[in-house]
Design an enzyme around this catalytic site. Sequence first.
Site, PDB file in Angstrom:
ATOM      1  N   THR A 197       0.828  -1.209   0.000  1.00 37.17           N
ATOM      2  CA  THR A 197       0.000   0.000   0.000  1.00 37.17           C
ATOM      3  C   THR A 197       0.854   1.246   0.000  1.00 37.17           C
ATOM      4  OG1 THR A 197      -1.706   1.257   1.157  1.00 37.17           O
ATOM      5  CG2 THR A 197      -0.260  -0.089   2.516  1.00 37.17           C
ATOM      6  N   ARG A 198       0.328   2.287  -0.630  1.00 41.18           N
ATOM      7  CA  ARG A 198       0.942   3.617  -0.538  1.00 41.18           C
ATOM      8  C   ARG A 198      -0.134   4.629  -0.192  1.00 41.18           C
ATOM      9  NH1 ARG A 198      -0.015   5.914  -5.986  1.00 41.18           N
ATOM     10  NH2 ARG A 198      -0.596   4.159  -7.287  1.00 41.18           N
ATOM     11  N   HIS A 202      -8.616   2.420   4.216  1.00 40.13           N
ATOM     12  CA  HIS A 202     -10.014   2.635   4.582  1.00 40.13           C
ATOM     13  C   HIS A 202     -10.686   1.260   4.705  1.00 40.13           C
ATOM     14  CE1 HIS A 202      -9.577   6.926   4.269  1.00 40.13           C
ATOM     15  NE2 HIS A 202      -9.015   6.789   3.081  1.00 40.13           N
ATOM     16  N   HIS A 205     -10.137  -1.610   1.970  1.00 39.27           N
ATOM     17  CA  HIS A 205      -8.896  -2.393   1.977  1.00 39.27           C
ATOM     18  C   HIS A 205      -8.772  -3.245   3.233  1.00 39.27           C
ATOM     19  CE1 HIS A 205      -7.362   0.356  -1.331  1.00 39.27           C
ATOM     20  NE2 HIS A 205      -7.428  -0.860  -1.831  1.00 39.27           N
ATOM     21  N   ARG A 291      -7.471  -3.707  -7.710  1.00 41.39           N
ATOM     22  CA  ARG A 291      -7.712  -3.063  -9.006  1.00 41.39           C
ATOM     23  C   ARG A 291      -6.647  -2.014  -9.242  1.00 41.39           C
ATOM     24  NH1 ARG A 291     -13.418  -2.208 -10.300  1.00 41.39           N
ATOM     25  NH2 ARG A 291     -12.968  -0.005 -10.207  1.00 41.39           N
ATOM     26  N   ASP A 292      -6.176  -1.913 -10.476  1.00 39.08           N
ATOM     27  CA  ASP A 292      -5.202  -0.897 -10.897  1.00 39.08           C
ATOM     28  C   ASP A 292      -4.007  -0.823  -9.945  1.00 39.08           C
ATOM     29  OD1 ASP A 292      -4.215   0.998 -12.632  1.00 39.08           O
ATOM     30  OD2 ASP A 292      -5.249   2.681 -11.664  1.00 39.08           O
TER      31      ASP A 292
END
Length: 389
Positions: A197-198, A202, A205, A291-292
């Site tokens: 994660t960067r 919330h 996630h 996603r992405d």
Amino acid sequence: MPEPDTIAPHGGTLVDLLSTDADTLAQQAEHLPKIVVNARELSDLEMLTVGALSPLTGFVGERDYHAILDSMHLASGPAWTIPVTLSLDEVEVKRIGGAEAVALLPAEAGAPLAVLEVAEIYKRDRQKEALGVFGTEDLEHPGVAALQEAGDYCLAGEVRAIRLPEHDDFLPYRLTPAQTRAEFRRRGWDTVVGFQTRNPIHRAHEYIQKCALEIVDGLLVHPLVGATKGDDVPSDVRMRCYEALFEGYYPKDRAMVSVFPAAMRYAGPKEAIWHAIARKNYGCTHFIVGRDHAGVGSYYGTYDAQKLFEEFEPGELGISPLMFEHSFWCNRCEGMASPKTCPHSEDDRVSLSGTKVREMLRAGERPPVEFSRPEVADILIEAMRASGD
Ligand SMILES: [Zn+2]
């Protein structure tokens, strides 16, 4: 008998480039031509040193550079998607001359961190690298822009490290792959899912992580703390959010946080594979791909990163990707859900755009509890207030 490791490192052996005779190496480095590395290269150097980029033992040579861009593999066979290069400009190439080794420095005035045995200096193929790594030559892409600014040449060779780069933040969280592996053994975890994660975490996630944790022994939340683009939430603020979340909502014996010293490249699918391989080196058996993943702007399709995992032969990556949809709170389901599990309409779902969330936080307003834990929202509100954002 000691507990076995969760998973073998990529290529079979966990690389450790820290010299056992650092004093002698430091003396040697004093007499070598000096090269100052940039922020991204400094992160790569740290990752190489601790074995996060196993099986790499230095910055890649021309053969690997092209093999990675042509076929997503190292010349020696293992899957690999991003060339880990050290840039030189024309002036530096001349200055090095025919030196057999150079000293790598974190800054002009800094003491050498490592010695690189010069194997070769080769010209980078900017166009091929931009398209091969980022899938675009658009200079608006932060990774392409960084590549454009990098020197025309790459310096390749094995690295011997004198010491790790110095840090003054996140010290209790800076575990090397050997240390996370030891921690997993100590906790008796046979299977561990890693979460890259960067961003602040919330509920969406948190839900994905907990879904994954239902099928493995442990969760490693592994925030990236190397360089990111200016508009990402600063890593110290993110870390306070993770701490609050862990304090209130995560089982301590099943979840841990440690930091990932990599810099962001925003290479989307290629970086997703690279992130997964690195997490395998940290001992993770599973890796969450959302996603992405590692995307920026609209350069990559929502599921491109997930699809790229399927282009590798089974077992080639070793680590198992766990693909997730976006998730949300559904008022009718009365719980977190995803399009895969909830049959209701948008009207029943609590979804907010990133822009809307930032607007609320900037106005000192907590997003709904179904979207953000209040503890996390308060930290973000306070950080925005302090930064005058
Ligand atoms: Zn529903």
